[in-house]
Design a protein around this motif. Sequence first.
Motif, PDB file in Angstrom:
ATOM      1  N   SER A  37       0.826  -1.206   0.000  1.00 38.30           N
ATOM      2  CA  SER A  37       0.000   0.000   0.000  1.00 38.30           C
ATOM      3  C   SER A  37       0.864   1.262   0.000  1.00 38.30           C
ATOM      4  O   SER A  37       0.569   2.224  -0.718  1.00 38.30           O
ATOM      5  CB  SER A  37      -0.920  -0.009   1.214  1.00 38.30           C
ATOM      6  OG  SER A  37      -1.621   1.202   1.322  1.00 38.30           O
ATOM      7  N   ALA A  38       1.924   1.255   0.803  1.00 37.86           N
ATOM      8  CA  ALA A  38       2.814   2.418   0.867  1.00 37.86           C
ATOM      9  C   ALA A  38       3.478   2.662  -0.482  1.00 37.86           C
ATOM     10  O   ALA A  38       3.616   3.816  -0.919  1.00 37.86           O
ATOM     11  CB  ALA A  38       3.867   2.219   1.959  1.00 37.86           C
ATOM     12  N   ASN A  39       3.900   1.598  -1.152  1.00 39.94           N
ATOM     13  CA  ASN A  39       4.513   1.762  -2.469  1.00 39.94           C
ATOM     14  C   ASN A  39       3.508   2.251  -3.506  1.00 39.94           C
ATOM     15  O   ASN A  39       3.848   3.071  -4.364  1.00 39.94           O
ATOM     16  CB  ASN A  39       5.162   0.456  -2.926  1.00 39.94           C
ATOM     17  CG  ASN A  39       6.537   0.275  -2.331  1.00 39.94           C
ATOM     18  OD1 ASN A  39       7.224   1.234  -2.022  1.00 39.94           O
ATOM     19  ND2 ASN A  39       6.939  -0.971  -2.161  1.00 39.94           N
ATOM     20  N   GLU A  40       2.287   1.763  -3.416  1.00 34.69           N
ATOM     21  CA  GLU A  40       1.253   2.239  -4.337  1.00 34.69           C
ATOM     22  C   GLU A  40       0.950   3.714  -4.102  1.00 34.69           C
ATOM     23  O   GLU A  40       0.779   4.484  -5.058  1.00 34.69           O
ATOM     24  CB  GLU A  40      -0.020   1.395  -4.187  1.00 34.69           C
ATOM     25  CG  GLU A  40       0.127  -0.012  -4.728  1.00 34.69           C
ATOM     26  CD  GLU A  40      -1.037  -0.927  -4.379  1.00 34.69           C
ATOM     27  OE1 GLU A  40      -1.958  -0.496  -3.639  1.00 34.69           O
ATOM     28  OE2 GLU A  40      -1.024  -2.087  -4.836  1.00 34.69           O
ATOM     29  N   GLN A  41       0.897   4.115  -2.832  1.00 30.39           N
ATOM     30  CA  GLN A  41       0.667   5.529  -2.492  1.00 30.39           C
ATOM     31  C   GLN A  41       1.823   6.386  -2.995  1.00 30.39           C
ATOM     32  O   GLN A  41       1.618   7.495  -3.495  1.00 30.39           O
ATOM     33  CB  GLN A  41       0.503   5.709  -0.982  1.00 30.39           C
ATOM     34  CG  GLN A  41      -0.794   5.189  -0.442  1.00 30.39           C
ATOM     35  CD  GLN A  41      -1.974   6.072  -0.836  1.00 30.39           C
ATOM     36  OE1 GLN A  41      -1.923   6.895  -1.741  1.00 30.39           O
ATOM     37  NE2 GLN A  41      -3.071   5.880  -0.142  1.00 30.39           N
ATOM     38  N   ALA A  42       3.048   5.880  -2.855  1.00 28.16           N
ATOM     39  CA  ALA A  42       4.221   6.625  -3.334  1.00 28.16           C
ATOM     40  C   ALA A  42       4.139   6.826  -4.846  1.00 28.16           C
ATOM     41  O   ALA A  42       4.428   7.916  -5.352  1.00 28.16           O
ATOM     42  CB  ALA A  42       5.499   5.889  -2.958  1.00 28.16           C
ATOM     43  N   LEU A  44       1.425   6.826  -6.682  1.00 28.75           N
ATOM     44  CA  LEU A  44       0.316   7.739  -6.958  1.00 28.75           C
ATOM     45  C   LEU A  44       0.717   9.192  -6.686  1.00 28.75           C
ATOM     46  O   LEU A  44       0.442  10.083  -7.496  1.00 28.75           O
ATOM     47  CB  LEU A  44      -0.902   7.351  -6.110  1.00 28.75           C
ATOM     48  CG  LEU A  44      -2.175   8.160  -6.336  1.00 28.75           C
ATOM     49  CD1 LEU A  44      -2.657   8.007  -7.772  1.00 28.75           C
ATOM     50  CD2 LEU A  44      -3.257   7.695  -5.371  1.00 28.75           C
ATOM     51  N   LYS A  45       1.371   9.426  -5.547  1.00 30.73           N
ATOM     52  CA  LYS A  45       1.837  10.782  -5.227  1.00 30.73           C
ATOM     53  C   LYS A  45       2.827  11.272  -6.277  1.00 30.73           C
ATOM     54  O   LYS A  45       2.795  12.440  -6.670  1.00 30.73           O
ATOM     55  CB  LYS A  45       2.501  10.804  -3.844  1.00 30.73           C
ATOM     56  CG  LYS A  45       1.518  10.840  -2.700  1.00 30.73           C
ATOM     57  CD  LYS A  45       2.146  10.654  -1.335  1.00 30.73           C
ATOM     58  CE  LYS A  45       3.208  11.629  -0.970  1.00 30.73           C
ATOM     59  NZ  LYS A  45       3.707  11.422   0.413  1.00 30.73           N
ATOM     60  N   THR A  48       0.970  12.263  -9.503  1.00 32.89           N
ATOM     61  CA  THR A  48       0.270  13.536  -9.307  1.00 32.89           C
ATOM     62  C   THR A  48       1.259  14.702  -9.344  1.00 32.89           C
ATOM     63  O   THR A  48       1.037  15.698 -10.033  1.00 32.89           O
ATOM     64  CB  THR A  48      -0.490  13.525  -7.967  1.00 32.89           C
ATOM     65  OG1 THR A  48      -1.394  12.433  -7.957  1.00 32.89           O
ATOM     66  CG2 THR A  48      -1.245  14.818  -7.763  1.00 32.89           C
ATOM     67  N   ARG A  72       9.027  10.464  -3.827  1.00 24.19           N
ATOM     68  CA  ARG A  72       8.757   9.037  -4.072  1.00 24.19           C
ATOM     69  C   ARG A  72       9.866   8.180  -3.462  1.00 24.19           C
ATOM     70  O   ARG A  72       9.597   7.166  -2.819  1.00 24.19           O
ATOM     71  CB  ARG A  72       8.640   8.766  -5.565  1.00 24.19           C
ATOM     72  CG  ARG A  72       8.339   7.314  -5.859  1.00 24.19           C
ATOM     73  CD  ARG A  72       8.163   7.055  -7.336  1.00 24.19           C
ATOM     74  NE  ARG A  72       7.764   5.671  -7.550  1.00 24.19           N
ATOM     75  CZ  ARG A  72       7.428   5.185  -8.717  1.00 24.19           C
ATOM     76  NH1 ARG A  72       7.411   5.950  -9.790  1.00 24.19           N
ATOM     77  NH2 ARG A  72       7.097   3.922  -8.837  1.00 24.19           N
ATOM     78  N   ASP A  75       9.389   8.040   0.323  1.00 21.86           N
ATOM     79  CA  ASP A  75       8.266   7.178   0.712  1.00 21.86           C
ATOM     80  C   ASP A  75       8.607   5.695   0.526  1.00 21.86           C
ATOM     81  O   ASP A  75       8.323   4.873   1.393  1.00 21.86           O
ATOM     82  CB  ASP A  75       7.004   7.528  -0.088  1.00 21.86           C
ATOM     83  CG  ASP A  75       6.422   8.877   0.292  1.00 21.86           C
ATOM     84  OD1 ASP A  75       6.774   9.408   1.367  1.00 21.86           O
ATOM     85  OD2 ASP A  75       5.606   9.407  -0.494  1.00 21.86           O
TER      86      ASP A  75
END
Length: 185
Positions: A37-42, A44-45, A48, A72, A75
């Motif tokens: 999840s943390a890697n996916e959020q990184a 995504l951020k 963006t 990135r 994170d």
Amino acid sequence: MQQKSRIVAAILVSLACTGWAGQAVAATGEAKALYKSANEQAALKYKTARAQCDSITGNPKDVCIAEAKAVRAYDEAVAQAQYTNTLRAYTKARIKIADANYDVDLARCGALTGNDKDVCVKLAKSTKIAALADAKADKKVIEARSDAREAKRKAEYKVAAEKCDALAGAARDDCIKAAKIQFDE
């Protein structure tokens, strides 16, 4: 950015000090899910932030892209360190963060010319070298404290076991058993 680097270093050192037990802990399903999840959020951020850079041109765009990559990298490095939960992983994370911060600093230097650019590049290198040295020094300090803690624990066990020698029979056996439990021998 230097203040942010110091804060990141302090956070990682404190995590390493509290979370590192000298050996890797088997990853649970929950830990794997958090890591993923943390890697996916990184990612995504990053997408963006990178999209926002497209409206900019020239050196500010280069700086924007470098900053997005640095966020990135931060994170992902922290997620990896927390997932692996070893001193080596935390040190490696700090090194990755130092490299990313260096890239941002170099991008900022790209807008300068002449001596100002030379000074900027030297300062960026100096900041990176300092961050790497701090990471390696902190690792050595944590290892030394761990070794000292282990030596102290062994010495305290020997004292407790020696006290048990004054007893006899089952009382001595119980005393030694209790010492082993207390000092994880």
